[in-house]
Write a protein that holds these residues in place. Structure first.
Motif, mmCIF file in Angstrom:
data_model
loop_
_atom_site.group_PDB
_atom_site.id
_atom_site.type_symbol
_atom_site.label_atom_id
_atom_site.label_comp_id
_atom_site.label_asym_id
_atom_site.label_seq_id
_atom_site.Cartn_x
_atom_site.Cartn_y
_atom_site.Cartn_z
ATOM 1 N N LYS A 1 2.512 9.456 -7.615
ATOM 2 C CA LYS A 1 3.098 9.523 -8.956
ATOM 3 C C LYS A 1 3.768 8.189 -9.329
ATOM 4 O O LYS A 1 3.593 7.694 -10.443
ATOM 5 N N LEU A 2 4.503 7.598 -8.399
ATOM 6 C CA LEU A 2 5.139 6.301 -8.663
ATOM 7 C C LEU A 2 4.092 5.233 -8.956
ATOM 8 O O LEU A 2 4.246 4.420 -9.870
ATOM 9 N N TRP A 3 3.018 5.245 -8.179
ATOM 10 C CA TRP A 3 1.926 4.289 -8.366
ATOM 11 C C TRP A 3 1.268 4.513 -9.717
ATOM 12 O O TRP A 3 1.037 3.561 -10.476
ATOM 13 N N ALA A 4 1.014 5.757 -10.056
ATOM 14 C CA ALA A 4 0.364 6.086 -11.332
ATOM 15 C C ALA A 4 1.230 5.704 -12.528
ATOM 16 O O ALA A 4 0.707 5.438 -13.613
ATOM 17 N N HIS A 5 2.548 5.661 -12.327
ATOM 18 C CA HIS A 5 3.451 5.317 -13.429
ATOM 19 C C HIS A 5 3.834 3.841 -13.433
ATOM 20 O O HIS A 5 4.824 3.455 -14.048
ATOM 21 N N GLN B 1 4.337 1.454 -10.736
ATOM 22 C CA GLN B 1 4.830 0.684 -9.597
ATOM 23 C C GLN B 1 3.630 0.199 -8.785
ATOM 24 O O GLN B 1 2.633 0.923 -8.641
ATOM 25 N N HIS B 2 3.741 -1.003 -8.247
ATOM 26 C CA HIS B 2 2.672 -1.514 -7.394
ATOM 27 C C HIS B 2 2.635 -0.669 -6.121
ATOM 28 O O HIS B 2 3.675 -0.344 -5.549
ATOM 29 N N LEU B 3 1.449 -0.294 -5.693
ATOM 30 C CA LEU B 3 1.312 0.559 -4.514
ATOM 31 C C LEU B 3 2.010 -0.040 -3.299
ATOM 32 O O LEU B 3 2.661 0.662 -2.533
ATOM 33 N N TYR B 4 1.894 -1.340 -3.123
ATOM 34 C CA TYR B 4 2.527 -1.971 -1.962
ATOM 35 C C TYR B 4 4.052 -1.862 -2.033
ATOM 36 O O TYR B 4 4.712 -1.733 -1.004
ATOM 37 N N ASP B 5 4.620 -1.916 -3.229
ATOM 38 C CA ASP B 5 6.059 -1.729 -3.370
ATOM 39 C C ASP B 5 6.445 -0.296 -3.002
ATOM 40 O O ASP B 5 7.450 -0.066 -2.331
ATOM 41 N N VAL B 6 5.642 0.655 -3.434
ATOM 42 C CA VAL B 6 5.903 2.064 -3.130
ATOM 43 C C VAL B 6 5.852 2.301 -1.625
ATOM 44 O O VAL B 6 6.677 3.028 -1.071
ATOM 45 N N LEU B 7 4.909 1.655 -0.935
ATOM 46 C CA LEU B 7 4.711 1.882 0.493
ATOM 47 C C LEU B 7 5.461 0.912 1.395
ATOM 48 O O LEU B 7 5.451 1.056 2.609
ATOM 49 N N GLY B 8 6.081 -0.103 0.804
ATOM 50 C CA GLY B 8 6.818 -1.082 1.603
ATOM 51 C C GLY B 8 5.910 -2.055 2.334
ATOM 52 O O GLY B 8 6.259 -2.571 3.396
ATOM 53 N N VAL B 9 4.741 -2.336 1.773
ATOM 54 C CA VAL B 9 3.802 -3.294 2.359
ATOM 55 C C VAL B 9 4.210 -4.698 1.914
ATOM 56 O O VAL B 9 4.400 -4.941 0.732
ATOM 57 N N GLU B 10 4.317 -5.580 2.866
ATOM 58 C CA GLU B 10 4.720 -6.959 2.554
ATOM 59 C C GLU B 10 3.515 -7.794 2.171
ATOM 60 O O GLU B 10 2.400 -7.562 2.648
ATOM 61 N N SER B 11 3.764 -8.777 1.354
ATOM 62 C CA SER B 11 2.721 -9.728 0.970
ATOM 63 C C SER B 11 2.321 -10.532 2.196
ATOM 64 O O SER B 11 3.146 -10.840 3.049
ATOM 65 N N ALA B 12 1.039 -10.883 2.261
ATOM 66 C CA ALA B 12 0.548 -11.689 3.385
ATOM 67 C C ALA B 12 0.899 -13.154 3.223
ATOM 68 O O ALA B 12 0.749 -13.937 4.142
#
Length: 116
Positions: free
Chosen positions: A98-102, A104-115
């Motif tokens: 839901k956050l992604w669909a509204h 938010q970047h998926l990586y922000d939602v999941l806590g994935v760091e930029s490479a």
């Protein structure tokens, strides 16, 4: 699916979701040139460890995923969540979707760091 070192691809995605896709409903390249493999499940109950183990068996070894993500609208069992954590598989439940669909970047939602 691997490219030679130094070759860069713009972010893109391809839909799968067919029989024989070996767990790759969506194959995408992110802005950091990482291969993202998404497997989507829509079951009436939480996804068990067996499905997560199957995804783990194809996401990296077969597809070469850098970022393997499994999505389930009704969540995951605790054994599935524990297994995913040990294998560094990312799980998306209804709340994260839901956050992604509204917006938010998926990586922000999941806590994935930029490479980068």
């Amino acid at each position: 699916m691997r490219r030679p070192p130094g070759a860069r691809r713009v972010p893109s995605a391809e839909a799968g979701g067919r029989a024989g896709d070996l767990g790759a409903d969506v194959t995408a390249w992110d802005g950091d040139d990482r291969l993202v493999i998404l497997q989507c499940k829509q079951y009436s109950s939480p996804i068990g460890s067996g499905h997560v183990q199957q995804f783990n068996g194809t996401a990296r070894p077969h597809h070469g995923a850098d970022v393997p993500i499994m999505i389930a609208l009704n969540g995951f069992t605790q054994p599935a969540t524990d297994f995913a954590r040990r294998q560094a598989l990312l799980l998306v439940k209804r709340r994260e979707l839901k956050l992604w669909a509204h917006g938010q970047h998926l990586y922000d939602v999941l806590g994935v760091e930029s490479a980068a």
